[in-house]
Design a protein around this motif. Structure first.
Motif, mmCIF file in Angstrom:
data_model
loop_
_atom_site.group_PDB
_atom_site.id
_atom_site.type_symbol
_atom_site.label_atom_id
_atom_site.label_comp_id
_atom_site.label_asym_id
_atom_site.label_seq_id
_atom_site.Cartn_x
_atom_site.Cartn_y
_atom_site.Cartn_z
ATOM 1 N N MET A 160 0.533 -1.415 0.252
ATOM 2 C CA MET A 160 0.274 0.031 0.195
ATOM 3 C C MET A 160 1.231 1.569 -0.090
ATOM 4 N N CYS A 161 1.781 1.231 0.764
ATOM 5 C CA CYS A 161 2.419 2.772 0.810
ATOM 6 C C CYS A 161 3.675 2.583 -0.319
ATOM 7 N N MET A 162 4.370 1.209 -0.722
ATOM 8 C CA MET A 162 4.521 1.559 -2.027
ATOM 9 C C MET A 162 3.803 2.223 -3.246
ATOM 10 N N GLN A 163 2.429 1.604 -2.904
ATOM 11 C CA GLN A 163 0.858 2.390 -3.899
ATOM 12 C C GLN A 163 1.689 3.682 -3.783
ATOM 13 N N TYR A 164 1.407 4.232 -2.484
ATOM 14 C CA TYR A 164 1.175 5.534 -2.183
ATOM 15 C C TYR A 164 2.068 6.122 -2.458
ATOM 16 N N GLY A 165 3.626 5.916 -2.477
ATOM 17 C CA GLY A 165 4.540 6.626 -1.994
ATOM 18 C C GLY A 165 4.854 7.455 -3.948
ATOM 19 N N ILE A 166 4.823 6.074 -4.256
ATOM 20 C CA ILE A 166 5.766 6.307 -5.600
ATOM 21 C C ILE A 166 4.977 7.018 -6.486
ATOM 22 N N SER A 167 3.534 7.018 -6.659
ATOM 23 C CA SER A 167 2.564 7.990 -7.133
ATOM 24 C C SER A 167 2.593 9.324 -6.925
ATOM 25 N N ALA A 168 3.302 9.562 -5.937
ATOM 26 C CA ALA A 168 3.639 11.001 -5.324
ATOM 27 C C ALA A 168 4.003 11.559 -6.097
ATOM 28 N N LEU A 169 5.251 10.729 -6.845
ATOM 29 C CA LEU A 169 6.760 10.904 -7.219
ATOM 30 C C LEU A 169 6.087 11.002 -9.111
ATOM 31 N N PRO A 170 6.705 12.680 -9.872
ATOM 32 C CA PRO A 170 6.737 12.762 -10.780
ATOM 33 C C PRO A 170 7.461 11.079 -11.295
ATOM 34 N N ASP B 10 9.631 10.207 -13.391
ATOM 35 C CA ASP B 10 10.554 10.230 -14.239
ATOM 36 C C ASP B 10 11.397 10.309 -13.366
ATOM 37 N N THR B 11 11.377 10.312 -12.122
ATOM 38 C CA THR B 11 11.909 10.094 -10.612
ATOM 39 C C THR B 11 11.305 8.879 -10.235
ATOM 40 N N GLN B 12 10.388 7.864 -10.135
ATOM 41 C CA GLN B 12 9.892 6.908 -9.395
ATOM 42 C C GLN B 12 10.792 5.678 -9.850
ATOM 43 N N GLY B 13 12.029 5.725 -10.041
ATOM 44 C CA GLY B 13 13.016 4.577 -10.182
ATOM 45 C C GLY B 13 13.079 3.292 -10.533
#
Length: 739
Positions: A264-274, A276-279
């Motif tokens: 859940m936190c990966m889905q939320y945390g990565i969706s908050a990043l642009p 091109d910076t999600q890695g």
């Protein structure tokens, strides 16, 4: 004088003294003849009525000849053959598997309850929708956005009077890029090894986190889902459990609860990043399915707990439903909620905890039950399907938000004033869903005075009757808003009223904790979102509400809430990071935007339509912001731009008709003449190959608008294929029809 004979009176009797002749019965009924009793020759006779049995004197024509009997037998045989053919076709229509020949199911299992004499309430209208790359349709009810979009599409297609081919205009989505494919296996042995490894070590090719990364994402949970969704975990106990999993080395012991929290936190945390910076954590793909490896490992572990569930099992099912909802896997989310409901009953948390339990344990069980209630309400209202929890039974007490409850909750958030704690958001959110759910049940379980084939949207009297059920619930929702404590309200600029539709901007407190700011915003947008869904049925494309009626007022309320939600979401996204990566906010905005499309189409010349058109531009801005981080929002922005162009054309056409033909009134409640529209389109639009100078709408776009509109609108909500969480699904489904 001779006396008269004494017996003269016996020989000369009066007519009144003569014995009356008995009434002759032509033929007694079969029952009376069998019992050798007198039959009164009525229809039916009194004897048969007293015995509650079938009387042969019922007026039914009897077949007295062999020819008549033969004809009757042949008629019955044809009727039986027709019914058998209908039963054979029913599994194919419903996409069900055929019943095995050795099944022990009774033939009555296929007979509708009404055929057995049961008179129950009918469900409202719904739609059978086949999500992307699925071979089966699923039913979505009247309160769902998908059903509203279908009604809207039919209205626009009819208003344009153009035949539309079954073309597809699907936005680019995760399914197109095979985002959920797993690494292929070279042999059956490799596949077995991979599947068994899911319960323990990470399979080759999967993206799993190291201890430092896990710590980072787990810490996100307490500031986000824990405070702004439902507090169903004891933070102190969870952290102790997590530490106990590291027995040595660099790998922790398996835990379904830890895995789903990380997912859940990966889905939320990565969706908050642009984007091109999600890695590498998204493997170069979409953020909405980030963490899927942890999700699937947790699902595998949960299968071992099906027979002996625990509170941790229930917590996992609830969090899985949230993860699936964020990824737009709505049917899978609905199934996860159903599993959570059954697990809650297995654990007995539908009963109030006994006093022998500690206050800490009693409160966590109550919070768990009401989290199940909240998710069941969300799923039912969103998909238009019946609720799975039974409201007719007494439920546990509402969870406490007192200082003592906050102190023993396992989390250490400071009080926020006026005896309000971090648990107060959850309490008031539950109360909001309770009031809204009661309105749904009262509204959608009414018996409508409709004839066969008629709907509430082509019967203005039935629509008004339905609307008259809501004012009492509207007052209760307003009472809920008035009772929200000050520390949980988001203040408005220019002395605006919080939790209202006055369209004033928010006054965001600069130095409030982020979790508190998020609670305030979500409490307000959730209120507007639920109001939109509750009032949306009164945006009618058939028989429109008459001016000044309750139905028309309710439709206006719906638009006002949609406009307010768009204003708030756009401001929060533009000025803060409160809603960054929050997928529920995206779904709320999409719901409001599509509702405004329908409202402006029905009421193009009202002042509220002008405000609604401005709110559509704000929605596009919101989708652009979200679209920089996950693909589905980017596609939503593209769809809205196209639809706004169509709405501009419809509004311009309405204005043109007002000036050119003052007698033609397309205002609320008036009759809509599609023939006039067709003639105008033919002469002014399609003859020139464009939709009017300055509008920039190609004629070909408008021709295909009706059918493609529904495809576009639905695909945003169903952009992810439910089967894409399974390995190799895209290869297996490549030959299937694609809606």
């Amino acid at each position: 004088m001779a006396s008269e004979p004494q017996n003269s009176g016996q020989t000369d009797q009066s007519p009144q003294q003569r014995r009356q002749k008995r009434i002759q019965v032509a033929r007694a009924c079969d029952g009376c003849r069998l019992r050798r009793i007198k039959c009164d020759n009525q229809t039916p006779c009194l004897n048969c009525v007293k015995r509650a049995q079938e009387c042969s004197n019922n007026g039914i024509r009897k077949h007295s000849t062999l020819t008549e009997a033969t004809e009757e037998i042949e008629l019955l045989r044809r009727k039986v053959k027709q019914l058998e053919d209908e039963l054979k076709q029913r599994p194919r229509v419903n996409h069900n598997l055929p019943t095995p020949t050795n099944s022990s199911s009774s033939p009555q299992a296929f007979i509708p309850r009404n055929d057995l004499g049961y008179q129950g309430k009918r469900y409202w209208e719904g739609t059978q929708l086949r999500p992307a790359r699925s071979s089966n349709e699923t039913w979505l009810g009247a309160s769902s956005l998908q059903f509203f979009v279908q009604r809207l599409s039919a209205f626009l297609t009819s208003s344009l009077q153009q035949a539309h081919p079954a073309q597809q205009l699907l936005p680019i989505s995760a399914s197109d890029n095979q985002l959920l494919d797993r690494p292929s296996c070279k042999s059956n042995k490799d596949q077995a090894k991979r599947l068994t490894s899911l319960a323990g070590e990470a399979p080759a090719g999967g993206i799993y986190l190291n201890p430092i990364q896990e710590e980072y994402f787990i810490n996100l949970f307490w500031q986000t889902y824990h405070t702004a969704l439902f507090p169903i975990l004891d933070e102190a106990q969870f952290k102790d459990h997590y530490q106990s999993l590291w027995t040595g080395g660099t790998e922790r012991a398996p835990s379904a609860l830890v895995d789903i929290v990380i997912a859940m936190c990966m889905q939320y945390g990565i969706s908050a990043l642009p984007s091109d910076t999600q890695g590498f954590l998204v493997e170069g793909k979409d953020a909405l399915v980030a963490g899927r490896w942890h999700y699937w490992r947790g699902q595998t572990l949960l299968t071992y707990e099906l027979e002996s569930p625990s509170l941790s099992t229930l917590q996992c099912h609830l969090l899985c439903a949230v993860y699936l909802c964020g990824g737009s896997f709505h049917n899978m989310m609905d199934n996860a909620v159903g599993t959570a409901v059954r697990t809650a009953y297995m654990l007995g948390i539908h009963l109030d905890p006994p006093p022998s339990m500690s206050d800490r344990d009693r409160e966590i069980r109550r919070r768990l039950w009401w989290a199940v209630y909240l998710m069941d309400s969300k799923a039912g209202m969103k998909l238009g399907r019946p609720f799975m929890l039974r409201d007719s039974h007494v439920m546990p007490d509402l969870p406490s938000d007192s200082m003592d409850a906050a102190r023993t909750s396992g989390s250490t958030f400071a009080p926020i004033g006026d005896n309000v704690t971090w648990l107060s958001f959850n309490l008031h959110q539950i109360r909001l869903y309770k009031k809204t759910r009661a309105a749904y049940i009262h509204f959608y379980e009414q018996d409508l005075p409709l004839s066969n084939g008629q709907t509430v949207w082509n019967n203005s009297n039935a629509l008004e009757t339905s609307a008259e059920l809501l004012p009492q619930h509207i007052e209760e929702l307003q009472e809920w808003a008035n009772n929200i404590p000050g520390p949980l309200k988001m203040n408005r600029q220019n002395h605006g009223t919080p939790l209202s539709t006055d369209q004033t901007s928010l006054l965001i407190e600069q130095f409030a904790p982020l979790w508190l700011q998020r609670q305030r915003v979500l409490l307000e947008v959730t209120y507007h979102h639920l109001s939109i869904n509750l009032y949306r049925p009164f945006i009618s494309f058939g028989s429109r509400p008459r001016p000044g009626t309750v139905a028309e007022d309710t439709a206006m309320r719906c638009a006002s809430h949609a406009i307010t939600l768009s204003i708030i979401t756009n401001q929060v996204i533009a000025e803060t990071s409160i809603l960054d990566g929050w997928h529920e906010a995206f779904h709320y905005q999409w719901n409001a935007a599509m509702t405004l499309i329908g409202f402006v189409g029905v009421y193009p010349r009202t002042p509220l339509a002008t405000e609604g058109r401005k709110a559509m531009d704000l929605a596009i801005s919101v989708f652009d912001s979200f679209g920089a981080k996950f693909a589905v929002a980017k596609n939503a922005a593209k769809i809205m731009r196209d639809l706004c162009t169509k709405v501009d054309f419809l509004m311009s056409r309405s204005e043109l008709q007002l000036h050119s033909s003052p007698s033609v009134d397309l205002e609320v409640g008036s009759a809509y003449n599609p023939t006039d529209v067709s003639a105008e389109l033919t002469s002014n639009v399609f003859a020139t190959g464009s939709c009017g100078r300055g509008l920039g709408v190609p004629g070909s776009d408008l021709i295909s608008f009706g059918s493609e509109f529904f495809d576009m609108a639905v695909d945003v909500d169903f952009w992810n294929d439910p089967g894409m969480l399974w390995p190799e699904f895209d290869k297996l489904a490549a030959s299937s029809a694609y809606l």
